[in-house]
Design a protein around this motif. Sequence first.
Motif, PDB file in Angstrom:
ATOM      1  N   SER A 224      71.841  -2.752  32.145  1.00  0.00           N
ATOM      2  CA  SER A 224      70.870  -1.720  32.489  1.00  0.00           C
ATOM      3  C   SER A 224      71.460  -0.316  32.425  1.00  0.00           C
ATOM      4  CB  SER A 224      70.277  -1.989  33.876  1.00  0.00           C
ATOM      5  OG  SER A 224      71.255  -1.809  34.866  1.00  0.00           O
ATOM      6  N   LEU A 225      72.774  -0.167  32.472  1.00  0.00           N
ATOM      7  CA  LEU A 225      73.398   1.152  32.343  1.00  0.00           C
ATOM      8  C   LEU A 225      73.640   1.561  30.891  1.00  0.00           C
ATOM      9  CD1 LEU A 225      75.978   1.257  35.261  1.00  0.00           C
ATOM     10  CD2 LEU A 225      73.947   2.659  34.963  1.00  0.00           C
TER      11      LEU A 225
ATOM     12  N   LYS B  82      71.188   4.246  29.531  1.00  0.00           N
ATOM     13  CA  LYS B  82      71.497   5.542  30.150  1.00  0.00           C
ATOM     14  C   LYS B  82      72.747   6.146  29.506  1.00  0.00           C
ATOM     15  CE  LYS B  82      70.508   6.153  34.454  1.00  0.00           C
ATOM     16  NZ  LYS B  82      70.452   6.197  35.915  1.00  0.00           N
ATOM     17  N   THR B  83      73.730   5.309  29.227  1.00  0.00           N
ATOM     18  CA  THR B  83      74.955   5.774  28.578  1.00  0.00           C
ATOM     19  C   THR B  83      74.651   6.288  27.171  1.00  0.00           C
ATOM     20  OG1 THR B  83      76.279   4.212  29.856  1.00  0.00           O
ATOM     21  CG2 THR B  83      77.262   5.073  27.843  1.00  0.00           C
TER      22      THR B  83
ATOM     23  N   SER C 167      71.802   7.533  26.113  1.00  0.00           N
ATOM     24  CA  SER C 167      71.095   8.814  26.207  1.00  0.00           C
ATOM     25  C   SER C 167      72.035   9.943  26.621  1.00  0.00           C
ATOM     26  CB  SER C 167      69.903   8.713  27.157  1.00  0.00           C
ATOM     27  OG  SER C 167      70.324   8.490  28.469  1.00  0.00           O
ATOM     28  N   ILE C 168      73.000   9.656  27.482  1.00  0.00           N
ATOM     29  CA  ILE C 168      73.998  10.663  27.848  1.00  0.00           C
ATOM     30  C   ILE C 168      74.784  11.070  26.610  1.00  0.00           C
ATOM     31  CG2 ILE C 168      76.166  11.021  29.112  1.00  0.00           C
ATOM     32  CD1 ILE C 168      74.917   9.277  31.364  1.00  0.00           C
TER      33      ILE C 168
ATOM     34  N   TYR D 197      82.305   4.686  28.802  1.00  0.00           N
ATOM     35  CA  TYR D 197      81.708   3.752  29.756  1.00  0.00           C
ATOM     36  C   TYR D 197      82.590   2.521  29.946  1.00  0.00           C
ATOM     37  CZ  TYR D 197      78.516   0.370  31.783  1.00  0.00           C
ATOM     38  OH  TYR D 197      77.956  -0.587  32.585  1.00  0.00           O
TER      39      TYR D 197
ATOM     40  N   SER E  98      78.754  12.454  33.889  1.00  0.00           N
ATOM     41  CA  SER E  98      77.420  11.839  33.896  1.00  0.00           C
ATOM     42  C   SER E  98      77.505  10.320  33.941  1.00  0.00           C
ATOM     43  CB  SER E  98      76.628  12.280  32.665  1.00  0.00           C
ATOM     44  OG  SER E  98      76.450  13.669  32.655  1.00  0.00           O
ATOM     45  N   ILE E  99      78.405   9.761  33.146  1.00  0.00           N
ATOM     46  CA  ILE E  99      78.544   8.301  33.109  1.00  0.00           C
ATOM     47  C   ILE E  99      79.114   7.772  34.416  1.00  0.00           C
ATOM     48  CG2 ILE E  99      79.817   6.406  32.016  1.00  0.00           C
ATOM     49  CD1 ILE E  99      79.377   7.890  29.348  1.00  0.00           C
TER      50      ILE E  99
ATOM     51  N   ALA F  53      76.433   8.024  37.100  1.00  0.00           N
ATOM     52  CA  ALA F  53      75.414   6.980  36.943  1.00  0.00           C
ATOM     53  C   ALA F  53      75.965   5.626  37.376  1.00  0.00           C
ATOM     54  CB  ALA F  53      74.935   6.927  35.500  1.00  0.00           C
ATOM     55  N   TYR F  54      77.219   5.357  37.047  1.00  0.00           N
ATOM     56  CA  TYR F  54      77.837   4.087  37.437  1.00  0.00           C
ATOM     57  C   TYR F  54      77.969   3.993  38.951  1.00  0.00           C
ATOM     58  CZ  TYR F  54      81.334   0.478  38.110  1.00  0.00           C
ATOM     59  OH  TYR F  54      82.011  -0.623  38.554  1.00  0.00           O
TER      60      TYR F  54
ATOM     61  N   HIS G  80      74.519   3.594  40.506  1.00  0.00           N
ATOM     62  CA  HIS G  80      74.001   2.243  40.249  1.00  0.00           C
ATOM     63  C   HIS G  80      74.707   1.212  41.113  1.00  0.00           C
ATOM     64  CE1 HIS G  80      71.871  -0.743  37.904  1.00  0.00           C
ATOM     65  NE2 HIS G  80      73.006  -1.407  37.774  1.00  0.00           N
TER      66      HIS G  80
END
Length: 162
Positions: free
Chosen positions: A15-16, A19-20, A22-23, A87, A149-150, A153-154, A157
């Motif tokens: 699920s990440l 997002k990765t 798009s970052i 990531y 950002s990564i 988000a991690y 999450h």
Amino acid sequence: MRRVNHRKNQHDEISLIPKTISIGIFGGLIWATVAAVAGYFSFTKVTPKSFVLRSWLQTKWSDQWLGEVISICIISLLSIGLALLYYVVLKKFPGILPGIMTGIVLWFIIFWLFEPIFTNIPPFYELDSDTVVTTVCLFILYSVFIGYSISFAYQQHRGENN
């Protein structure tokens, strides 16, 4: 119970990934555009088109705004790979220091190791100080954007799942 927990961890990791991606796209888009603007205002002689197009194409259109736009789009796509690599390797390290280090390493890779590939870019010792300082700062800002950002988000999450 353990098997269900293993599936949940796999699902959380998957699920990440969007997002990765798009970052990576937006990081490449934003910072390549900033690099193009910096080149337009003569802060640097090296712009995205210098790397992506002008080293292989010596056509009239590749030296104009269309070449810059196409180069920015290509850098945005290539940035996905760097974001995914970040990531996998550095997502657990919060803060800006990993991004700063990644930016410096990325700059050295591009300007030292890949220098023979980019024939349109002068060797490091022939670059003026404005170009060196501007490109180093842009690479650091780009990598900090991607890295922070990564990792944010991690961490976010991970906090939601605990």
